[in-house]
Design a protein around this motif. Structure first.
Motif, PDB file in Angstrom:
ATOM      1  N   ARG A  18       0.833  -1.209   0.000  1.00  0.00           N
ATOM      2  CA  ARG A  18       0.000   0.000   0.000  1.00  0.00           C
ATOM      3  C   ARG A  18       0.865   1.255   0.000  1.00  0.00           C
ATOM      4  NH1 ARG A  18      -3.033  -3.366   3.412  1.00  0.00           N
ATOM      5  NH2 ARG A  18      -2.141  -2.447   5.312  1.00  0.00           N
ATOM      6  N   PHE A  19       1.935   1.224   0.771  1.00  0.00           N
ATOM      7  CA  PHE A  19       2.839   2.384   0.820  1.00  0.00           C
ATOM      8  C   PHE A  19       3.477   2.615  -0.548  1.00  0.00           C
ATOM      9  CE2 PHE A  19       6.426   5.011   1.780  1.00  0.00           C
ATOM     10  CZ  PHE A  19       6.071   5.749   2.906  1.00  0.00           C
ATOM     11  N   MET A  20       3.885   1.540  -1.189  1.00  0.00           N
ATOM     12  CA  MET A  20       4.485   1.664  -2.531  1.00  0.00           C
ATOM     13  C   MET A  20       3.492   2.307  -3.495  1.00  0.00           C
ATOM     14  SD  MET A  20       7.638   0.289  -2.335  1.00  0.00           S
ATOM     15  CE  MET A  20       8.138  -0.294  -3.957  1.00  0.00           C
ATOM     16  N   ASP A  21       2.231   1.860  -3.459  1.00  0.00           N
ATOM     17  CA  ASP A  21       1.208   2.408  -4.355  1.00  0.00           C
ATOM     18  C   ASP A  21       0.907   3.871  -4.060  1.00  0.00           C
ATOM     19  OD1 ASP A  21       0.905   0.047  -5.766  1.00  0.00           O
ATOM     20  OD2 ASP A  21      -0.756  -0.674  -4.533  1.00  0.00           O
ATOM     21  N   GLU A  22       0.878   4.218  -2.772  1.00  0.00           N
ATOM     22  CA  GLU A  22       0.461   5.565  -2.387  1.00  0.00           C
ATOM     23  C   GLU A  22       1.596   6.590  -2.442  1.00  0.00           C
ATOM     24  OE1 GLU A  22      -1.229   5.190   1.491  1.00  0.00           O
ATOM     25  OE2 GLU A  22      -2.775   3.753   0.829  1.00  0.00           O
ATOM     26  N   HIS A  23       2.831   6.148  -2.153  1.00  0.00           N
ATOM     27  CA  HIS A  23       3.907   7.119  -1.973  1.00  0.00           C
ATOM     28  C   HIS A  23       5.127   6.913  -2.880  1.00  0.00           C
ATOM     29  CE1 HIS A  23       1.941   8.781   1.564  1.00  0.00           C
ATOM     30  NE2 HIS A  23       1.796   7.546   2.042  1.00  0.00           N
ATOM     31  N   ILE A  24       5.474   5.668  -3.173  1.00  0.00           N
ATOM     32  CA  ILE A  24       6.721   5.419  -3.913  1.00  0.00           C
ATOM     33  C   ILE A  24       6.528   5.567  -5.418  1.00  0.00           C
ATOM     34  CG2 ILE A  24       8.519   3.743  -4.428  1.00  0.00           C
ATOM     35  CD1 ILE A  24       8.696   4.884  -1.602  1.00  0.00           C
ATOM     36  N   TYR A  25       5.648   4.766  -6.004  1.00  0.00           N
ATOM     37  CA  TYR A  25       5.487   4.813  -7.456  1.00  0.00           C
ATOM     38  C   TYR A  25       5.087   6.208  -7.963  1.00  0.00           C
ATOM     39  CZ  TYR A  25       5.486  -0.291  -6.874  1.00  0.00           C
ATOM     40  OH  TYR A  25       5.812  -1.579  -6.541  1.00  0.00           O
ATOM     41  N   PRO A  26       4.180   6.925  -7.286  1.00  0.00           N
ATOM     42  CA  PRO A  26       3.812   8.253  -7.789  1.00  0.00           C
ATOM     43  C   PRO A  26       4.952   9.269  -7.730  1.00  0.00           C
ATOM     44  CG  PRO A  26       2.124   7.422  -6.282  1.00  0.00           C
ATOM     45  CD  PRO A  26       3.312   6.518  -6.159  1.00  0.00           C
ATOM     46  N   ASN A  27       5.994   8.985  -6.950  1.00  0.00           N
ATOM     47  CA  ASN A  27       7.087   9.944  -6.784  1.00  0.00           C
ATOM     48  C   ASN A  27       8.380   9.526  -7.476  1.00  0.00           C
ATOM     49  OD1 ASN A  27       6.166  12.222  -5.030  1.00  0.00           O
ATOM     50  ND2 ASN A  27       5.586  10.513  -3.688  1.00  0.00           N
ATOM     51  N   GLU A  28       8.351   8.438  -8.234  1.00  0.00           N
ATOM     52  CA  GLU A  28       9.580   7.982  -8.879  1.00  0.00           C
ATOM     53  C   GLU A  28      10.104   8.992  -9.898  1.00  0.00           C
ATOM     54  OE1 GLU A  28       9.797   3.186  -8.955  1.00  0.00           O
ATOM     55  OE2 GLU A  28       8.241   4.071 -10.191  1.00  0.00           O
ATOM     56  N   GLU A  29       9.232   9.536 -10.711  1.00  0.00           N
ATOM     57  CA  GLU A  29       9.692  10.499 -11.710  1.00  0.00           C
ATOM     58  C   GLU A  29      10.362  11.694 -11.029  1.00  0.00           C
ATOM     59  OE1 GLU A  29       7.904  13.294 -15.332  1.00  0.00           O
ATOM     60  OE2 GLU A  29       6.661  11.693 -14.449  1.00  0.00           O
ATOM     61  N   ARG A  30       9.767  12.160  -9.933  1.00  0.00           N
ATOM     62  CA  ARG A  30      10.374  13.261  -9.185  1.00  0.00           C
ATOM     63  C   ARG A  30      11.730  12.845  -8.622  1.00  0.00           C
ATOM     64  NH1 ARG A  30       8.125  15.968  -3.527  1.00  0.00           N
ATOM     65  NH2 ARG A  30      10.094  17.050  -3.060  1.00  0.00           N
ATOM     66  N   PHE A  31      11.819  11.627  -8.104  1.00  0.00           N
ATOM     67  CA  PHE A  31      13.074  11.121  -7.537  1.00  0.00           C
ATOM     68  C   PHE A  31      14.196  11.136  -8.567  1.00  0.00           C
ATOM     69  CE2 PHE A  31      15.706   7.207  -6.986  1.00  0.00           C
ATOM     70  CZ  PHE A  31      16.422   7.610  -5.868  1.00  0.00           C
ATOM     71  N   TYR A  32      13.922  10.628  -9.759  1.00  0.00           N
ATOM     72  CA  TYR A  32      14.955  10.604 -10.791  1.00  0.00           C
ATOM     73  C   TYR A  32      15.325  12.026 -11.234  1.00  0.00           C
ATOM     74  CZ  TYR A  32      14.248   5.554 -11.220  1.00  0.00           C
ATOM     75  OH  TYR A  32      14.170   4.206 -10.973  1.00  0.00           O
ATOM     76  N   ARG A  33      14.332  12.888 -11.323  1.00  0.00           N
ATOM     77  CA  ARG A  33      14.612  14.280 -11.699  1.00  0.00           C
ATOM     78  C   ARG A  33      15.481  14.960 -10.642  1.00  0.00           C
ATOM     79  NH1 ARG A  33       9.841  15.936 -11.635  1.00  0.00           N
ATOM     80  NH2 ARG A  33       9.844  17.188  -9.741  1.00  0.00           N
ATOM     81  N   GLU A  34      15.146  14.772  -9.379  1.00  0.00           N
ATOM     82  CA  GLU A  34      15.921  15.387  -8.315  1.00  0.00           C
ATOM     83  C   GLU A  34      17.320  14.800  -8.222  1.00  0.00           C
ATOM     84  OE1 GLU A  34      12.284  16.686  -5.287  1.00  0.00           O
ATOM     85  OE2 GLU A  34      13.527  14.930  -4.824  1.00  0.00           O
ATOM     86  N   THR A  35      17.452  13.512  -8.523  1.00  0.00           N
ATOM     87  CA  THR A  35      18.777  12.893  -8.537  1.00  0.00           C
ATOM     88  C   THR A  35      19.687  13.598  -9.531  1.00  0.00           C
ATOM     89  OG1 THR A  35      17.879  10.736  -7.896  1.00  0.00           O
ATOM     90  CG2 THR A  35      20.036  10.743  -8.934  1.00  0.00           C
ATOM     91  N   ASP A  36      19.159  13.918 -10.700  1.00  0.00           N
ATOM     92  CA  ASP A  36      19.940  14.649 -11.695  1.00  0.00           C
ATOM     93  C   ASP A  36      20.223  16.079 -11.244  1.00  0.00           C
ATOM     94  OD1 ASP A  36      20.038  12.489 -13.408  1.00  0.00           O
ATOM     95  OD2 ASP A  36      18.248  13.083 -14.529  1.00  0.00           O
TER      96      ASP A  36
END
Length: 417
Positions: A18-36
């Motif tokens: 549930r946490f992955m669905d609610e918080h992780i997957y929706p924020n992956e694109e942001r995570f990769y962008r911020e990593t760059d």
């Protein structure tokens, strides 16, 4: 036989999903962008934003044997697989390398003073850590080659060495480094020459020379770097366990660590196969869906078989470690370390083919997934070293014992689990 999951593991799986669905997957694109954007010496804001939510949900330090749930390696394995489905997830739950391995070292071998100063803030997520073992000037797949020195000088040790692929050192939150070097070069046993010692990152003489990209990626899947240690002085109380015990500590660290790496990779392979199936079912080429092409179906079937085989072998290994320890499970640990990264590389490569040119970018997460899998054919020991170890144990098992003794009746390498 793999035991059934306990009720608490089943419950934690549901909470994690549930946490992955609610918080992780929706924020992956942001995570990769911020990593760059922040680069290898920065911290992605999304990671720190999500950590309080994970703690509130009771999804924190799940790997830790003395944690809230006291999970075994077998208990933790399916949870680790879920986290491995996303590069963002492990650190959000304070379950990412190299911190998990370093915390286990401090838990197993650290003094009370070392635990108070370094383990507690690591468990609390207030700091991060680094692990310095590999060196650029020697073939570090044979760790007895390590040249870095740890020399006693009164109530201090003086440390000199040149390390690279040092995980975690570029992170601004990193405060402590576990350093492996040679403290007893005169010892006749080459495996008793090495020690591990705690080095504060801000100690005079510690220089992070540069971040090192992994297949062009900074900070994902690992923050690796080149670090120099020049006449670094640390107190004798920073020695872990005792002089000459470095290999013993390494084996205690790497057994569970390899379970973690392999289960995360299995999760990544599962996610990759899901992406592949959805993609090929939505694209048409030469008049029919790509999913209807026989070569695509064959690869999907082979991927499913390979993932299941890898998972079962890894769970079996976790069960044996729990029952009889790392040393007795060294054959199985070596086998998963070869089998799982190779499986993941193959599955991800098939997915890249199915996605076409887009698969070589990171628009679909496949390029970074491949970097993760390929790196792990080298990290914690290259395939060749593990294969050699497996072969030597197998030869000994059949050459030095009568046929009846060599029969594996227990499903655990001849050791009752």
């Amino acid at each position: 036989m793999i035991p059934q999951k306990s009720d608490i593991v089943t419950e934690l799986e549901g909470r994690l999903l549930r946490f992955m669905d609610e918080h992780i997957y929706p924020n992956e694109e942001r995570f990769y962008r911020e990593t760059d954007e922040v680069g290898p010496f920065g911290v992605q804001p999304i990671v720190e934003e999500l950590k309080p939510f994970a703690r509130k949900k009771g999804l924190w330090n799940l790997f830790y044997p003395d944690g809230e749930y006291r999970l075994s390696n077998l208990d933790y394995a399916p949870l680790c697989e879920i986290m491995g489905r996303s590069h963002l997830a492990p650190e959000v739950f304070n379950c990412s390398a190299p911190d998990t391995g370093n915390m286990e070292v401090l838990h197993k071998y650290g003094t009370e003073a070392q635990k108070e100063e370094w383990l507690k803030p690591l468990l609390d997520g207030k700091i991060r850590s680094s692990f310095a073992m590999t060196e650029p000037d020697v073939a570090s797949s044979d760790a007895t080659n390590i040249r870095s020195s740890i020399a006693a000088d009164g109530d201090h040790y003086v440390i000199n060495g040149h390390k690279w692929y040092t995980t975690g050192a570029t992170d601004p939150r990193c405060k402590i480094i576990i350093f492996m070097g040679k403290s007893r070069p005169e010892a006749t046993d080459r495996h008793r020459q090495q020690s591990m010692i705690l080095v504060p990152k801000d100690a005079p003489g510690v220089t992070v020379v540069r971040a090192m990209p992994v297949f062009g990626y900074w900070g994902v899947p690992d923050r690796v770097s080149e670090v120099k240690f020049q006449n670094v002085r640390v107190a004798c109380g920073n020695m872990i366990l005792a002089e000459g015990r470095g290999f013993e500590i390494a084996q205690g660290r790497l057994g569970p660590g390899r379970i973690h790496h392999c289960m995360r990779l299995i999760g990544l392979a599962e996610r990759t196969l899901e992406r592949m199936c959805r993609r090929v079912d939505s694209r048409i080429a030469f008049g029919k869906r790509i999913s209807e092409q026989s070569v695509t179906r064959e690869r999907i079937a082979e991927a499913r078989i390979a993932i299941e085989q890898a998972r079962l072998l890894t769970l079996r290994t976790a069960s044996i470690i729990d029952a009889v320890g790392n040393k007795a499970a060294r054959r199985e640990i070596a086998m998963i370390k070869v089998a799982v990264p190779n499986m993941a590389c193959r599955v991800i490569d098939w997915a890249i083919q199915a996605f076409g040119g887009g698969g070589t970018s990171n628009d679909f997460g496949l390029a970074m997934a491949y970097a993760s899998a390929r790196l792990l054919r080298l990290a914690d020991g290259p395939d060749e070293v593990h294969r050699d170890q497996i072969a030597r144990m197998e030869l000994q098992r059949h050459v030095d014992t009568p046929p009846s003794a060599a029969v594996d009746r227990t499903g655990s390498g001849g050791v009752a689990a």
